[in-house]
Design an enzyme around this catalytic site. Structure first.
Site, mmCIF file in Angstrom:
data_model
loop_
_atom_site.group_PDB
_atom_site.id
_atom_site.type_symbol
_atom_site.label_atom_id
_atom_site.label_comp_id
_atom_site.label_asym_id
_atom_site.label_seq_id
_atom_site.Cartn_x
_atom_site.Cartn_y
_atom_site.Cartn_z
ATOM 1 C CE1 TYR A 1 -3.007 3.159 0.923
ATOM 2 C CE2 TYR A 1 -1.952 3.157 2.920
ATOM 3 C CZ TYR A 1 -2.713 3.601 2.128
ATOM 4 O OH TYR A 1 -3.332 4.791 2.369
ATOM 5 C CE1 TYR B 1 2.981 -5.653 11.998
ATOM 6 C CE2 TYR B 1 4.483 -6.390 13.757
ATOM 7 C CZ TYR B 1 4.390 -5.607 12.293
ATOM 8 O OH TYR B 1 5.352 -4.989 11.679
ATOM 9 C CD1 TRP B 2 -4.555 -8.666 18.093
ATOM 10 C CD2 TRP B 2 -3.343 -6.909 17.894
ATOM 11 N NE1 TRP B 2 -4.196 -8.008 19.254
ATOM 12 C CE2 TRP B 2 -3.760 -6.924 19.239
ATOM 13 C CE3 TRP B 2 -2.914 -5.658 17.343
ATOM 14 C CZ2 TRP B 2 -3.133 -5.976 20.044
ATOM 15 C CZ3 TRP B 2 -2.168 -4.715 18.208
ATOM 16 C CH2 TRP B 2 -2.559 -4.832 19.514
ATOM 17 C CE LYS C 1 14.868 -1.954 -1.801
ATOM 18 N NZ LYS C 1 13.304 -2.309 -1.783
ATOM 19 N N GLY D 1 20.254 0.562 2.664
ATOM 20 C CA GLY D 1 20.183 1.998 3.366
ATOM 21 C C GLY D 1 20.689 3.217 3.028
ATOM 22 C CG ASP E 1 7.371 -0.130 2.169
ATOM 23 O OD1 ASP E 1 8.039 -1.139 1.741
ATOM 24 O OD2 ASP E 1 6.930 -0.163 3.317
HETATM 25 P P1 ADP Z 1 14.485 -1.150 3.513
HETATM 26 O O1 ADP Z 1 13.456 -0.231 4.108
HETATM 27 O O2 ADP Z 1 13.623 -1.938 2.295
HETATM 28 O O3 ADP Z 1 15.132 -1.804 4.394
HETATM 29 P P2 ADP Z 1 16.641 0.424 2.950
HETATM 30 O O4 ADP Z 1 16.939 0.690 4.585
HETATM 31 O O5 ADP Z 1 17.880 -0.407 2.218
HETATM 32 O O6 ADP Z 1 15.285 -0.129 2.748
HETATM 33 O O7 ADP Z 1 16.506 1.926 2.282
HETATM 34 C C1 ADP Z 1 15.590 2.027 1.206
HETATM 35 C C2 ADP Z 1 16.238 3.351 0.354
HETATM 36 O O8 ADP Z 1 15.950 4.271 1.230
HETATM 37 C C3 ADP Z 1 17.771 3.201 0.295
HETATM 38 O O9 ADP Z 1 18.223 2.614 -0.815
HETATM 39 C C4 ADP Z 1 18.027 4.836 0.169
HETATM 40 O O10 ADP Z 1 17.783 5.330 -1.086
HETATM 41 C C5 ADP Z 1 17.033 5.527 1.127
HETATM 42 N N1 ADP Z 1 17.584 5.475 2.377
HETATM 43 C C6 ADP Z 1 17.624 4.812 3.725
HETATM 44 N N2 ADP Z 1 18.323 5.154 4.683
HETATM 45 C C7 ADP Z 1 18.930 6.346 4.141
HETATM 46 C C8 ADP Z 1 19.678 7.364 4.773
HETATM 47 N N3 ADP Z 1 19.996 7.414 5.930
HETATM 48 N N4 ADP Z 1 20.017 8.400 4.031
HETATM 49 C C9 ADP Z 1 19.384 8.637 2.871
HETATM 50 N N5 ADP Z 1 18.785 7.854 2.184
HETATM 51 C C10 ADP Z 1 18.445 6.724 2.963
#
Ligand code: ADP
Length: 310
Positions: free
Chosen positions: A31, A100-101, A225, A227, A258
């Site tokens: 969603y 969670y439920w 991805k 972070g 998402d």
């Molecule tokens: P998920 O929510 O699937 O664990 P990630 O943590 O890998 O995904 O993050 C997804 C995307 O969010 C990353 O590819 C990046 O583009 C963005 N992102 C996540 N953390 C940061 C951050 N600290 N600074 C900038 N962009 C971020």
């Protein structure tokens, strides 16, 4: 008009505001992606494929879907089930915990509603998205029918999109997850894994290892991805690394992945290159994590995306 379908579960979200106050909203990985896609790309037909109930929260949820301009033609109403729900608490140190439920939610029944007529309608679409959470939610007894449906859609030319989005607590054990993920990777045309999702399952710790792991599968487009670290894409045989500008003021990372997925897929459906799509998706995710909650206010999101050149 291009069309994308998101199959999965949207839940009632309850957030503790104080000892006697709860804030209620709606959220769920597919969603969230659909909302952010549609907010950026109003010309892309964006449909949810899910099941709700006949209760008043289900009706409110349906109204919310419509207010986000999502197509609700494939949102089915189960006779006696109700939506799943979760509760978020934040302790004094800022650590969040979730209750969670969802083990008997209406969404678990979504595959029951996919009759021949519905599958034929879905077959005219461009992309069909499901996640590891969608897979965990679908009842075990419905899995055969689910995979047959995915095969049918793929044979009809619909691109199958999969984000592993691993949540250990939703699975019996890792063998079960791996068996389902193997089927998903085998049928996927596009996959958007996060490194973390694959660490527990396959002992994978880097974007390069994710690409290596997926080599035996015939996936046309892989977006890894990690972070705030760089995003790696592999389109055909072309491997590219994309720089991400880290956000310094992170408020809530819920739905970063998402938002990334929704905007990436919307951009691709609108003819953008993988490089452009990653930059826009990263901007969306970076914006979302600077606000609390899975779905951030529309005006703040749209202003940021307009600045990014949507
Ligand atoms: P998920 O929510 O699937 O664990 P990630 O943590 O890998 O995904 O993050 C997804 C995307 O969010 C990353 O590819 C990046 O583009 C963005 N992102 C996540 N953390 C940061 C951050 N600290 N600074 C900038 N962009 C971020």
């Amino acid at each position: 008009m291009k069309n994308i379908y998101f199959l999965g579960e949207c839940m009632v979200e309850l957030r503790a505001m104080s000892e006697s106050k709860l804030h209620q909203s709606f959220a769920g990985d597919v969603y969230n992606s659909a909302v952010y896609l549609k907010r950026c790309y109003p010309d892309v037909g964006t449909s949810l494929v899910t099941a709700l109930g006949q209760d008043s929260l289900s009706k409110q949820m349906l109204t919310r879907f419509k207010s986000e301009e999502l197509n609700t033609q494939f949102v089915f109403a189960h006779d006696d089930k109700v939506p799943g729900m979760y509760y978020i608490e934040t302790d004094d140190t800022g650590e969040r915990s979730f209750t969670y439920w969802r083990s008997d939610s209406a969404a678990k029944k979504v595959v029951d509603f996919l009759n021949a007529d519905i599958v034929e309608q879905l077959s005219s679409g461009d992309m069909f998205f499901f996640s590891g959470i969608s897979l965990a939610v679908i009842e075990e007894s419905a899995r055969d029918k689910f995979w047959k449906t995915i095969e049918q859609l793929k044979n009809a030319g619909v691109k199958i999109v999969f984000d592993p989005n691993y949540r250990a607590r939703l699975w019996k054990d890792t063998d079960e997850t791996k068996a389902q993920y193997h089927l998903a990777f085998s049928l996927a045309d596009i996959t958007l894994p996060g490194v973390e999702d694959l660490t527990t399952l396959y002992d994978i710790h880097s974007v390069e290892a994710v690409i290596d792991y997926l080599k035996p599968y015939k996936i046309q487009e892989i977006i890894v991805k990690n972070g705030p670290e760089s995003v790696i894409t592999k389109e055909g045989e072309t491997l590219l690394s994309h720089t991400i500008i880290p956000v310094t003021h992170v408020v809530d990372t819920t739905s970063a992945g998402d938002a990334f997925n929704g905007v990436y897929l919307g951009a691709r459906l609108s003819g953008r290159t993988t490089t452009d799509a990653v930059q826009l998706a990263a901007k969306a995710a970076g914006t979302v994590i600077q606000q609390p909650g899975a779905i951030i206010p529309k005006d703040i999101f749209q202003l940021a995306m307009t600045e990014a050149g949507i």
